[in-house]
Each structure stands twice: as C-alpha cells, then as structure tokens.
Design an enzyme around this catalytic site. Structure first.
Site, PDB file in Angstrom:
ATOM      1  N   ASP A   1       0.489  -1.475  -0.206  1.00 54.61           N
ATOM      2  CA  ASP A   1       0.089   0.260   0.285  1.00 54.61           C
ATOM      3  C   ASP A   1       0.663   1.081  -0.192  1.00 54.61           C
ATOM      4  OD1 ASP A   1      -1.883   1.751   0.362  1.00 54.61           O
ATOM      5  OD2 ASP A   1      -2.632   1.172   1.785  1.00 54.61           O
ATOM      6  N   HIS A   2       1.119   1.933  -1.148  1.00 52.13           N
ATOM      7  CA  HIS A   2       2.222   2.905  -0.984  1.00 52.13           C
ATOM      8  C   HIS A   2       1.624   4.152  -0.586  1.00 52.13           C
ATOM      9  CE1 HIS A   2      -0.806   4.533  -4.571  1.00 52.13           C
ATOM     10  NE2 HIS A   2       0.006   6.005  -3.991  1.00 52.13           N
TER      11      HIS A   2
ATOM     12  N   HIS B   1      -5.996   2.537   1.270  1.00 53.15           N
ATOM     13  CA  HIS B   1      -5.344   3.714   1.195  1.00 53.15           C
ATOM     14  C   HIS B   1      -6.222   4.532   2.926  1.00 53.15           C
ATOM     15  CE1 HIS B   1      -2.976   2.999  -1.454  1.00 53.15           C
ATOM     16  NE2 HIS B   1      -3.439   3.531  -2.603  1.00 53.15           N
TER      17      HIS B   1
END
Length: 502
Positions: free
Chosen positions: A181-182, A244
């Site tokens: 999950d950047h 996110h």
C-alpha cells in the site's frame, strides 16, 4: 553500514516490461544502490511475455532512470549490468525451471546467499498461479529467505480476496507476504506515529475528551485517464477507501503499541478496524455518499465527464467520489466522527488529515461577542508535506480581537533527491524483513467485510443523479451536508479555490 542494512538480495520482477516497473521500481532500486543501502551483491531478473533480451531490459532501466536524475553515466551503466531478462509464461513449468537455473547462477555469480524477493507487478489474476508454481518448482527452496510482494488490488471483495489469500498461503507464510500500500510508504504517513507518540502535547489530548472530529481528504485533479476499464470494475470505494483511507484511519486512531514492532503496531491497527461501527444497508445513505464527475473546466480548459471517458459505460453508475462518516466504538473514540473523502477531477490535488480539537466550554471573549477559531492540527501528506498547527492569538492593536495563528513545518524544504519515495522505502523494508508498512491479511479481512456492505448496497441501487458534480469542483453538495448535519464542515484551509456545486 552492516550486512543487515546492506542486504544481499536477488529481486525477480514479474511484469518487468510494464509501466509500474519503469516509473517506480527501477528508479527506486537505483536510489537504494546510489545511497549505499543496497549491496553490490544484488541482481534483478525481469520476466514478462515479451521476447526481450538482457540488453533490452538494461536499456529500458537506463532510460527510466536517466530521465529522472542526472547520475554519472558510467556508474549507471555499471548498475544496469545487475539486470537480466527472461521471456516468461506464468502457466508453463519450463519457464519456472529456466528461471530457477538463472537464479541459482546469479546467486553464485553475485555471492547472494539465496535471498529472493518475488515482486508481482502484473495482473492480479496470475498471483495465485505464480505463487503456487514458485513453490512447486523449488524456487523458494533456498538457504536464504523468500518474500512475495503483491501490488493492489488484492481482490475486489472479501470472497475474491479470501480466495487469493488461500492460494498464496499454500506457497508462502503470512510473514513472507508483503502487500504493498504505497500510502504507507509516504513520509508524512509514517510521520503520524512520531507526531502522536513522540510529542507530550498531543498524546494526552488524542481522545474524545478533546477532539471533536477528524477529517481525511485525498483528492486529485486527474480523471481516470487510460484506466477506464479498470475503474469500471473498481470505483473510488474499492480503489481508495478499502485500502489507503482505512489504513490512514487506523494509524490516526490506534492506541499506543506496547513497543514499535511490526506485530504490536499491526495489533493496534486491527483493533481499530474491529471497532468500526457496522452499518445496516437501510442506514447507509446517512453515512456514505457517492459522486461521479461530469464535464467541467480544469485550469481554464474544458474536460469531459466520466461517462465520456474511454472504456466507460455511457450509463455508468461507477462512483469517482466517496465521502463517508466512520464511527469507532471504543473508549478512546466513542462519539468522535471520522470523515473521509476521496475523488477524481476535483479542484486541487491534496491529501491531508485535519484533527479538530474541541473548543473551550467557557471563553473569555464571549463577553465581547467574539468567537475564537477552533484549534486544528493538519498533517499534509501530498503534494505538500508538513504539519500545521492552528492556534488563536491576539490581533495587534488595542481592540483585544483574536486572530488565527499558523505554526508551520514543511518537509518541502528538504532536498527531494535525498527524500525516499514510497516505493524506495517499501522495497528496502522488504529487504530488511520489516512488515510494519505493509498490509496484513487480518487488516484486509476486516476492511473488505466493512466495504462489502457499502458496495453491495450501491450495486443494487443504481444512482439516478449521476453525474452529480462538475469536474473542477470539490464534489457533490451532499458531501458538505454530511458534515453540516453534525455541526461541522470540511476544512478548506489554504485551499481557497474549493467549491461545492453541481
């Protein structure tokens, strides 16, 4: 640096000819190498369907890095010699045999003790097949460690995510699986823990006695661009909220962990997701609203609506905007609404968290019929990085009037070349075996079960008013009403061009 901080690693990138590898992975590996965080004892094997050669891949790596930075050309060419390519069919046993032969040779050539990262930068429908074949063909059977990195989407609902997880867990243990999950790699998201737990002025106030509401916004000016086909099966709810947004909620809301280890931090995040108040379909319209952008103007130019985008159904009911109110039923947060919103084609690009503190029950300025501004703590995540604390001060002069005072800290003054990008940080964490900033299955399990209630309700009730906000605005009016009925509003601090209109 120790051997642990300069790990000897062999990285296999499935989908090495794709956009993600060119834009993020190759530059991130180079930055780690250039900063001395990656040992000379490393190699990268790119695999994909195209009939490339080692030289084709190396030229692609060279071009992807040259355009971003201006390194010494000789050093960059030496770096590219660590890259190798293998045309690959993910369903063919012979492809895995060929890959295993190459990996064993590179282990010997670069003195790598069998440490392997398998990075899935390709279509998710092949994840299970690849993982199973990696194990059955012996590619994970080494003296070193093996780790599997997976890009989102990890399923499109709970049943598909669970099936994918079961397939992968047949070949890899949970502590070997790194779900990217950047957002968790972004500098200011990682700074949340420090802001909370390293500052005595905040942690004692981090509860429902002192905080009235929390707002998390992640909006962008871009439309779906060339991702219309993907977005039609995803929408903003699955694309942004399930991962996110809920990850940021859990970081903001979690209790202090016993110690700052991956297991303890994850444990506290999971407690938050478990405490999310479940919603019945009949009440969802009071907690979540959705939107879809129509034609509008961006920077003085006309832009098309979502339904006119390529590969999008002309009557699409897919949401490009979501706003929601979350309630966390635990001792710390009972009664404090967490508002989230995310959308495309909005008036500005911004990701920020606003913590609004309660006002004093008795204000000395009430006698003069003056009001003070609520204290706010704003964590700016992108494109600006930093912290703003909004206090009340006295205006200069004899009147005694108050004025908001901003205390700002900006990360933007830091040399960006020396600031790690999210993928660089996450790749390095994976090499070190640090799972703190990766999503665990227990988190995905809880988040998908929460999101599925909303998505199932929306799929059964096609919106009749789409599109309901113009491109270039801050979403549908219902988004503002969501907060207004609780006596709040979206904070548009420093965003004077925010507009709410249909």
């Amino acid at each position: 640096m120790t051997a642990r901080t300069k790990p000897k690693t062999l990285i296999v990138i499935f989908g090495a000819t794709g956009d993600l590898a060119k834009r993020k992975l190759f530059p991130s590996i180079y930055h780690l190498y250039n900063k001395g965080r990656l040992s000379e004892n490393f190699a990268v094997v790119g695999v994909a369907r195209r009939e490339w050669t080692d030289e084709t891949l190396r030229d692609t790596v060279y071009q992807s890095i040259k355009g971003e930075i201006d390194p010494n050309v000789g050093d960059l060419k030496d770096f590219c010699k660590h890259f190798f390519y293998l045309p690959f069919d993910v369903t063919s046993k012979s492809s895995y045999d060929s890959l295993n032969t190459i990996l064993n040779k590179l282990d010997n050539d670069f003195d790598i003790p069998g440490n392997r990262i398998f990075y899935m930068a390709m279509a998710p429908e092949f994840f299970g097949t690849i993982a199973s074949n990696l194990k059955s063909e012996g590619l994970t059977n080494t003296k070193g460690w093996s780790r599997l990195v997976i890009e989102k989407p990890f399923g499109h609902d709970y049943p598909s995510a669970n099936q994918l997880n079961e397939e992968i867990r047949e070949a890899f243990d949970e502590d070997q699986i790194y779900r990217i999950d950047h957002y968790l790699g972004k500098e200011m998201v990682q700074n949340i823990e420090v802001i909370r737990f390293a500052n005595a002025i905040f942690e004692p106030l981090w509860n429902n006695r002192y905080i009235s509401n929390i707002q998390i916004t992640s909006c962008e000016t871009l439309g779906v661009e060339d991702r219309g086909g993907y977005y039609e099966t995803s929408g903003a709810l699955r694309d942004m909220v399930q991962n996110h947004m809920l990850q940021m909620v859990s970081l903001i809301a979690m209790d202090p962990p016993i110690r700052l280890t991956p297991d303890e931090i994850r444990s506290e995040k999971i407690k938050v997701l478990r405490a999310l108040r479940p919603m019945e379909p009949i009440e969802l319209d009071n907690y979540f609203i959705r939107g879809q952008y129509g034609p509008g103007e961006m920077n003085g130019k006309s832009v098309i609506g979502y339904r006119e985008e390529e590969k999008v159904d002309p009557n699409s009911g897919t949401e490009t905007f979501v706003a929601g109110k979350l309630l966390i039923d635990n001792h710390r947060w009972a009664g404090v609404p967490f508002y989230i919103r995310t959308g495309k084609r909005m008036s500005l690009k911004s990701t920020k968290i606003v913590i609004q503190f309660k006002e004093l029950p008795m204000n000395l300025y009430f006698d003069q019929q003056q009001s003070t501004h609520p204290n706010l703590l704003i964590i700016h995540i992108q494109p600006d990085e930093g912290i703003t604390l909004l206090l009340n001060g006295k205006k200069v002069g004899p009147t005694g009037e108050t004025t908001p005072v901003q205390l700002d800290y900006s990360n933007n003054s830091v040399d960006s070349i020396n600031t790690p990008e999210a993928y660089e940080r996450l790749l390095y964490d994976c090499m070190l075996g640090d799972t703190t900033n990766f999503a665990h299955w227990d988190e995905l399990n809880l988040s998908w079960n929460f999101i599925d209630v909303i998505s199932n309700y929306w799929e059964k009730n096609h919106p009749g008013d789409f599109p309901n906000y113009k491109a270039g605005t801050m979403g549908p009016k219902a988004s503002e009403e969501l907060l207004k009925k609780d006596g709040f509003h979206w904070w548009s601090l420093f965003d004077s061009d925010e507009k709410y209109e249909v």
